[in-house]
Design an enzyme around this catalytic site. Structure first.
Site, mmCIF file in Angstrom:
data_model
loop_
_atom_site.group_PDB
_atom_site.id
_atom_site.type_symbol
_atom_site.label_atom_id
_atom_site.label_comp_id
_atom_site.label_asym_id
_atom_site.label_seq_id
_atom_site.Cartn_x
_atom_site.Cartn_y
_atom_site.Cartn_z
ATOM 1 N N LYS A 1 55.293 -5.751 20.517
ATOM 2 C CA LYS A 1 54.061 -5.782 19.703
ATOM 3 C C LYS A 1 54.355 -6.430 18.348
ATOM 4 C CE LYS A 1 52.975 -2.008 17.298
ATOM 5 N NZ LYS A 1 52.777 -2.125 15.840
ATOM 6 N N ASN A 2 55.463 -6.044 17.721
ATOM 7 C CA ASN A 2 55.723 -6.497 16.353
ATOM 8 C C ASN A 2 56.280 -7.907 16.267
ATOM 9 O OD1 ASN A 2 54.668 -4.121 15.507
ATOM 10 N ND2 ASN A 2 56.631 -3.164 15.000
ATOM 11 N N CYS B 1 47.948 3.783 5.481
ATOM 12 C CA CYS B 1 47.736 4.338 6.826
ATOM 13 C C CYS B 1 48.380 5.717 6.810
ATOM 14 C CB CYS B 1 48.349 3.431 7.880
ATOM 15 S SG CYS B 1 50.126 3.555 7.961
ATOM 16 N N ARG C 1 51.714 1.826 2.146
ATOM 17 C CA ARG C 1 51.898 0.505 2.744
ATOM 18 C C ARG C 1 51.416 -0.638 1.830
ATOM 19 N NH1 ARG C 1 52.305 1.330 8.330
ATOM 20 N NH2 ARG C 1 53.378 -0.660 8.419
ATOM 21 N N ASP D 1 61.038 3.103 13.233
ATOM 22 C CA ASP D 1 60.091 3.238 14.349
ATOM 23 C C ASP D 1 60.653 4.062 15.499
ATOM 24 O OD1 ASP D 1 58.599 -0.092 14.028
ATOM 25 O OD2 ASP D 1 58.426 1.743 12.846
ATOM 26 N N ARG E 1 47.776 1.697 20.717
ATOM 27 C CA ARG E 1 47.937 0.538 19.827
ATOM 28 C C ARG E 1 49.235 -0.207 20.133
ATOM 29 N NH1 ARG E 1 46.826 1.533 13.630
ATOM 30 N NH2 ARG E 1 47.617 -0.584 13.760
HETATM 31 C C1 EPZ Z 1 56.667 -3.461 9.929
HETATM 32 O O1 EPZ Z 1 55.705 -2.947 9.025
HETATM 33 C C2 EPZ Z 1 56.321 -2.894 11.299
HETATM 34 N N1 EPZ Z 1 54.987 -3.354 11.668
HETATM 35 C C3 EPZ Z 1 56.363 -1.370 11.256
HETATM 36 O O2 EPZ Z 1 56.122 -0.913 12.594
HETATM 37 C C4 EPZ Z 1 57.760 -0.939 10.827
HETATM 38 O O3 EPZ Z 1 57.787 0.466 10.719
HETATM 39 C C5 EPZ Z 1 58.117 -1.581 9.477
HETATM 40 O O4 EPZ Z 1 57.982 -3.014 9.566
HETATM 41 C C6 EPZ Z 1 59.541 -1.263 9.039
HETATM 42 O O5 EPZ Z 1 60.434 -1.693 10.021
HETATM 43 C C7 EPZ Z 1 54.833 -4.612 12.128
HETATM 44 O O6 EPZ Z 1 55.779 -5.382 12.237
HETATM 45 C C8 EPZ Z 1 53.447 -5.016 12.518
HETATM 46 P P1 EPZ Z 1 57.583 -3.362 5.603
HETATM 47 P P2 EPZ Z 1 55.590 -3.577 7.550
HETATM 48 O O7 EPZ Z 1 56.741 -4.327 4.837
HETATM 49 O O8 EPZ Z 1 55.963 -5.003 7.583
HETATM 50 C C9 EPZ Z 1 57.558 -1.438 1.279
HETATM 51 C C10 EPZ Z 1 55.134 0.356 14.286
HETATM 52 O O9 EPZ Z 1 55.286 1.569 14.536
HETATM 53 N N2 EPZ Z 1 56.744 -2.603 0.892
HETATM 54 O O10 EPZ Z 1 58.869 -3.828 6.186
HETATM 55 O O11 EPZ Z 1 54.275 -3.214 7.009
HETATM 56 C C11 EPZ Z 1 56.830 -0.512 2.237
HETATM 57 O O12 EPZ Z 1 56.037 0.411 1.529
HETATM 58 C C12 EPZ Z 1 54.964 -0.102 12.858
HETATM 59 O O13 EPZ Z 1 55.161 -0.550 15.143
HETATM 60 C C13 EPZ Z 1 56.366 -2.743 -0.432
HETATM 61 O O14 EPZ Z 1 56.688 -1.912 -1.283
HETATM 62 O O15 EPZ Z 1 56.718 -2.764 6.785
HETATM 63 C C14 EPZ Z 1 57.957 0.167 2.974
HETATM 64 O O16 EPZ Z 1 58.463 1.227 2.180
HETATM 65 C C15 EPZ Z 1 54.811 1.064 11.890
HETATM 66 N N3 EPZ Z 1 55.608 -3.821 -0.796
HETATM 67 C C16 EPZ Z 1 59.021 -0.915 3.048
HETATM 68 O O17 EPZ Z 1 58.682 -1.890 2.044
HETATM 69 C C17 EPZ Z 1 55.227 -4.778 0.108
HETATM 70 O O18 EPZ Z 1 54.554 -5.760 -0.282
HETATM 71 C C18 EPZ Z 1 59.106 -1.613 4.393
HETATM 72 O O19 EPZ Z 1 57.797 -2.069 4.701
HETATM 73 C C19 EPZ Z 1 55.629 -4.620 1.469
HETATM 74 C C20 EPZ Z 1 56.398 -3.530 1.834
#
Ligand code: EPZ
Length: 422
Positions: free
Chosen positions: A22-23, A116, A121, A307, A399
């Site tokens: 999915k990701n 969420c 996020r 995850d 999802r």
């Molecule tokens: C991706 O989310 C995945 N989703 C998530 O999978 C996964 O848990 C996550 O990466 C971490 O591996 C998809 O790929 C669609 P991040 P993403 O930006 O990209 C902070 C699932 O279960 N951050 O890597 O949204 C954030 O708050 C889902 O399949 C900022 O502060 O995660 C977090 O603490 C859930 N500012 C950390 O970075 C930003 O602009 C990692 O978030 C962006 C992120």
């Protein structure tokens, strides 16, 4: 609304075919916005999030043909550049269209995705990087209004935190930018690697693929021809079924899987007592009768993935001893704990650290899914709980898991999908 009804069985046995990730699929579908041709994508999983993003693209004027094995996406007729709240609110990964649309059209409006269940996020790092590339970014009435009428300019970007979709967004923006962009502290997840590999093999030169420093040579606005490709296997789906084998002490074989993407997960399952037989596209788990406790800290790839945290927490309730599980990425990713406690698990929470005292005798009851991976953790618990476990609100599960109950039925699980009584 549906729910899953699960009853304990002696053990599971057989093979489970892993679907496309999915990701990986989400950024790859967004990537079609950079293409001038009709793009063929193989192995897209049949899950709600993929349908949501395809619907978003069609709302913008793109067309797609969803097949069982192959989906084609044609964005040549894409004219609309506003991703509206109604669809973005259902899937925050819609933010992945921001970079490509802005790079291609010079302007874009995307509803702020909002938080969420698992956390706030934020997307500040996505926006800051686009501003560094010359975009003007305004937030008005809940929308991101981005403009770069002369195109985006390549530059040096250093991410304060590693962000998976942030890296994907900027890689896609940089693909059409003027000049070279370097991203330091880039995400190294296999899903980001595949996006880079496909762009690189279709005319967008990218160096450092798989490392934390990516350099992308932009095409200065020229759209690219993208050859047919197949989505990599879903490592989180695979890890979830490995946990099903471990928690039920069943020998299961996963097919169409890439063990190289699961090193940290396999290593922790080995620490807990399982052994594995691995080939280039299969993994067979040989579980131990006694499950050993474990210490887990979730971090960015290639370390242990957040995850898989919920699934391992469910598994840890069956370990002989005390496990410690620390969640370092998201501020609220322990909502499955209260539901597992209701089933009889002995878990205590202290901030971002869960202490799991096993082995607990779990009893089936009504439980509620709160997010995608929490849902699968409750299914795993249901497989070994006495009595019947009804997992409600499984729209969360739908999802990201393709035909979960069918895949588990095929290996002998007593799990059925039922309709909530009105
Ligand atoms: C991706 O989310 C995945 N989703 C998530 O999978 C996964 O848990 C996550 O990466 C971490 O591996 C998809 O790929 C669609 P991040 P993403 O930006 O990209 C902070 C699932 O279960 N951050 O890597 O949204 C954030 O708050 C889902 O399949 C900022 O502060 O995660 C977090 O603490 C859930 N500012 C950390 O970075 C930003 O602009 C990692 O978030 C962006 C992120």
């Amino acid at each position: 609304m549906d729910y899953l009804q699960i009853k304990r069985v002696k053990s599971l046995n057989g093979q489970i075919k892993i679907s496309g990730a999915k990701n990986a699929s989400l950024p790859l579908i967004a990537m079609t916005i950079l293409a001038k041709n009709n793009v063929s994508i193989k192995n897209l999983p049949h899950v709600a999030d993929i349908n949501t993003l395809l619907k978003l693209l069609s709302n913008l004027g793109a067309t797609f043909n969803r097949g069982d094995e192959i989906t084609t996406v044609d964005t040549s007729s894409l004219t609309e550049t506003k991703a509206t709240y109604d669809i973005v609110k259902t899937m925050r990964a819609s933010i992945l269209v921001l970079g490509p649309i802005l790079a291609r059209f010079g302007h874009c409006e995307v509803s702020l995705p909002g938080g969420c269940a698992i956390g706030q996020r934020p997307i500040d790092l996505h926006l800051k990087a686009l501003e560094q590339m010359g975009a003007k970014i305004d937030i008005k009435a809940g929308y991101i209004e981005a403009s770069a009428p002369d195109g985006l300019k390549g530059c040096e970007i250093i991410f304060d935190k590693i962000t998976v979709t942030g890296t994907a967004n900027i890689v896609m923006a940089a693909a059409l930018a003027h000049g070279s962009t370097t991203i330091t502290n880039a995400a190294r997840e296999p899903e980001v690697v595949q996006l880079c590999e496909i762009l690189n093999s279709n005319g967008v030169e990218i160096d450092g693929i798989g490392t934390a420093v990516l350099t992308i040579q932009g095409t200065s606005g020229k759209l690219i021809d993208i050859e047919e490709f197949s989505v990599i296997p879903d490592r989180i789906e695979a890890g979830t079924y490995l946990c099903a084998g471990a928690i039920t002490r069943s020998e299961l074989t996963l097919t169409s899987v890439n063990a190289k993407h699961l090193s940290a997960v396999l290593s922790k399952l080995e620490e807990m007592g399982s052994t594995f037989t691995i080939t280039p596209d299969t993994i067979t788990i040989h579980p131990s009768e006694i499950i050993k406790p474990v210490k887990i800290v979730t971090q960015e790839y290639p370390a242990f993935p957040t995850d898989m945290q919920a699934q391992f927490l469910a598994l840890a309730t069956q370990a002989n001893g005390t496990s410690i599980i620390e969640e370092r990425l998201f501020e609220n990713r322990f909502m499955h704990v209260s539901e597992l406690q209701r089933m009889g698990a002995d878990i205590s929470l202290n901030g971002h650290v869960a202490t799991v005292n096993g082995k607990s005798k779990l009893s089936g009851t009504d439980v509620m899914a709160t997010d995608l991976r929490a849902s699968s953790a409750l299914v795993l618990a249901g497989l070994v709980a006495d009595g019947t476990t009804d997992v409600h609100r499984i729209y969360h599960l739908d999802r990201g898991y393709d035909s979960l109950e069918k895949k588990l039925q095929n290996v002998g699980a007593d799990i059925i999908r039922l309709k909530e009584q009105q």
